[in-house]
Structure formats: structure tokens, C-alpha cells
Scaffold this active site. Sequence first.
Site, mmCIF file in Angstrom:
data_model
loop_
_atom_site.group_PDB
_atom_site.id
_atom_site.type_symbol
_atom_site.label_atom_id
_atom_site.label_comp_id
_atom_site.label_asym_id
_atom_site.label_seq_id
_atom_site.Cartn_x
_atom_site.Cartn_y
_atom_site.Cartn_z
ATOM 1 N N GLN A 314 0.768 -0.557 0.034
ATOM 2 C CA GLN A 314 0.335 -0.126 0.083
ATOM 3 C C GLN A 314 0.809 1.053 -0.282
ATOM 4 O OE1 GLN A 314 -3.275 1.348 -0.368
ATOM 5 N NE2 GLN A 314 -2.522 2.937 0.415
ATOM 6 N N GLU A 315 2.631 1.393 0.765
ATOM 7 C CA GLU A 315 2.464 2.224 0.510
ATOM 8 C C GLU A 315 3.947 3.025 -0.446
ATOM 9 O OE1 GLU A 315 3.093 4.839 3.194
ATOM 10 O OE2 GLU A 315 1.950 4.244 4.820
ATOM 11 N N SER A 316 4.199 1.583 -1.064
ATOM 12 C CA SER A 316 5.280 2.241 -1.647
ATOM 13 C C SER A 316 4.795 0.809 -3.595
ATOM 14 C CB SER A 316 6.737 1.371 -1.344
ATOM 15 O OG SER A 316 6.986 0.189 -1.514
ATOM 16 N N TYR A 441 -6.981 3.249 2.880
ATOM 17 C CA TYR A 441 -5.981 3.104 3.366
ATOM 18 C C TYR A 441 -5.994 2.115 3.956
ATOM 19 C CZ TYR A 441 -1.119 3.179 5.071
ATOM 20 O OH TYR A 441 0.063 3.267 6.206
#
Length: 495
Positions: A314-316, A441
Amino acid sequence: MSRIRHHRFIQSCLVISTLLITLTGCQVESEPKTKLEQIRERGILRVSTLNNQLSYYIGSNGPTGLDYDLAKAFAEKLEVKLEITPAYTYSGLFPALERNEVDIIAANMTITPERLQKFRPGPVYYYVSQQVVYKKGSWRPRNIKNLTQLDENLTIVKDSSFEGTLIKLKEKYPNLDWNTAADTDVSELLKKVATGEIHYTLADSVELSLTQRIHPDLAVAFEVTEDQPVAWFLQQTEDDSLQALLIEFFGELKESGKLALLEEKYFGHVESFDYVDTRAFIRALESKLPKWEPLFKKYAGDFDWRFLAALSYQESHWNPLAKSPTGVRGMMMLTLPTAQSVGVKNRLNPEQSIRGGAEYLRRIVKRVPDSITEHEKIWFALASYNIGFGHMMDARRLTQRLGGDPDSWTDVKDNLPLLRQQRYYRYLRYGFARGDEAQNYVENIRRYYQSIIGYEQEQANKLKQEELTVEDLQVIDVPLSSAEASVSQAIETKK
């Protein structure tokens, strides 16, 4: 003479009394024990379930799944051990119950007229609908009449609730035909639809939603039924002792809100589905994750490594060189102050980033109030990871003001988008926040996590099918005191 008669009279009374006591004792001993008494005397609750991503599977911390969690809680109420017998297909479930080899079938099965003829259902704990499934890009039937005009037949699991539905429909649509597949399950047929081996199948709405996280090309053509009740099943006897306690047990779960928490835990995230995003994730899962999996496992600690991997995606998108205009960088997209606080010197170093991200999340979880259920703390922590701990606490306070439960993720996530609205955030301690982004998120991470679980389960089932015949069952004893039994628990294979 009278003394002799009196003596004989006393002897006769003693003999008769002895006989009565003996006969009474025999009656007590011969009176059959109730099902509940048998289970308590045995000290074991025997439960059969399906080995899939909803009912039961082995997670990184041991057995898990909706039906497993419920069965374990019921065994604890009975104060007995839980013995789980997982099966890979429906075919072995009901015969085992008929042979009295198990006490309960807990396998997210719907109540049907055919099942009611032979078995007794427990309380309803959620609802599903039956759906016709096809592969995106192929022809989509819109109704039953369309199915009767197909050259390609529908394929369903033999002796399933879907077969009963089609038999009824055939009375109205005589040209409706289908194939049945024995020794398989719905997830396997869904996979065959996704790969093009078969054209159409029937699945329940929840299982399809979960499977779409692994096979995004699956799509709903139309619904065949309205919502149908899902329940556990018991033997059909005059003894209702076990059913009575089940009614009490599920009633307590509903009243306390624990059942709603479990449903949120296992399929509260399945309603939203992004086809393009899921396809991209599955490709990354196959091509990128194997490289980073050892690092996620190394630094996961008490977390499920698959959860940490989902957070990182999800972040990168598992890009160690990822950067954003806001200044966050690396696999876990850490800010500079956060990186410094967890001892990360180089945010673009994937190992440092994963270690630092895991440590930072661990610290947030510890700050989450203890009034929140343990398995829900992680969702609050993730929201904090995204928008900050203060804003997350603001969302809880706002939820309480609006009459919701500040300790329920279901209630709080619905109010997160309100942090954008001035009429709400002007009265909050930390002011404006992009709460809607935090909501998405967390739900995205839950979906990615579910996809990894489903993908791993599918790979594991392939190996199991090679090792075991369909009739083979594994019996897993779960100690009463072990809330999170380790994967290395004793497993005995019954032939």
C-alpha cells in the site's frame, strides 16, 4: 411363630428393597446421556469444517478463520478442548456427521430444504446469495433463460446447495442443463472459470468476493437467489441439548457485539472491489513479493508477515526506491523524523525500511487504547500510520459524539471522512485531516492481506491435494488454553 413370621417379613422387605435399588440403578445407568453430556464427559468438542480462507486455515500464528474462531469460543464455553477436522471438499462433511464422527459441521453452509430433511441447523449467523459467475471478457448471461441457450454448460459442485437450486429452477426452465463435479469445491471451480477451463459456475456472494482478491477476472453475471441463511449443522435427533446451548451461545455473541466484530474481521472489507488494482497486485505478488518475503518474515515479530507485506505494498508497491512529493521514502514510506525515531539511517535501504516500519507500527499499536478489542487495534493503528495518532483519536471522539462506538472500527471508519468537513473538524483537537484517505488506506491493506492469504492457501491446497486422497482428513487438537496455537501443534492424520 409370630417372631419367625416377623423375621421373614423383614427379610422379604430387605430383598424387595435391594431389588428396587438395583433396578433403579440399572435404569439410571441405562438412560442415554444427552449429546451435551457426552461432549462434556469426553472433554472434546469435535467440529468438521472446510479448509478455506473463510472457515479455517493455518495462519502465521496458528489456526484462524471465522468458523474456527466461533468453534473455539464455543468449546471454551463448554470448557472442553476443540478438535478440528478440516476437509478440502463438501463431500466428506455430512457423512462424518451421520457416522457420529463429529458433533458439529461449521463450514459456512446455507440452510436448504434438502439439508433440513436430514440435519438440524444451528442459529443463523450471516446471509449469502447464490450468484452465477463468469470470466470478464467472455459472454455474460443476464438471466436463467440465457443459461438455457448456452452451448457451454454451467458446472457446479455435486451435492451442493447450488445443485438443489438448479433442480428447482429446472421445473420452470426444462432446457436448463449443468454439469456436476465431485471431489472438488467451489474455490476450485472458481479458479477454473478464471483460467477458462470452464465457462460458468455458481458461488455464494461472500466466497466469490474473497476469491476475486486472488482471481480478479471473476465477475458476477447475475444473482440466482435472494439472501440465504448460513448456519452450523447438527445430527437430526430428538436430543436438543446441543442446539439449545448453541442458541444461547450465538445469542450472547450477537448481544455483546462480538459476532459483528468477527464478521467485520473476516469480511468487512469485501464489499469494495477494484478490478485494475487487484490485477496489478496479483502480478506484483507473483513477481516481486518472493524477493522481499524473507525480510517481512524476519522483522514481522508479533505481526503476521503477510500483513506487513500488505502494508508495504500500500505504501510503495514494494518499490525500495519509492519517493513522494511530501518527503516520505522507501519500502515503508517513512518520514525523516519517524525514520530517525526507529533508528533508520537510510530510508532507501529496504531492510532498514522494513525493520523501521514494523517497529513504528508496533509502537502505535501499543498506544491504541486497551478498551479496543485486540484484533481491531491494528486497524486503528493503521489509520494512525496514515494520518497520525492524534487525528485517529479525534475520529474516535467524534464517533462518540455522534452516538457511535469509539472502540468499534466499523463505526469509526464510517466517520473518518468527516474529518475533512469544517463543521466537524473545527471542534476537534487536531483539526482537519484527510480521513477518507485513511479509511481507504486501511481497507486497501485488508484486501491486499486477504489476497496474500488466499493466494498462499491456493498454493498450499495444491500440495495437499497431491499428498492426500479426498477421503483423508486431518484431526487437529486445539488446547483450551491456547488462544493462538502455533503451527507446530500436534497433527494426527486419520486414514
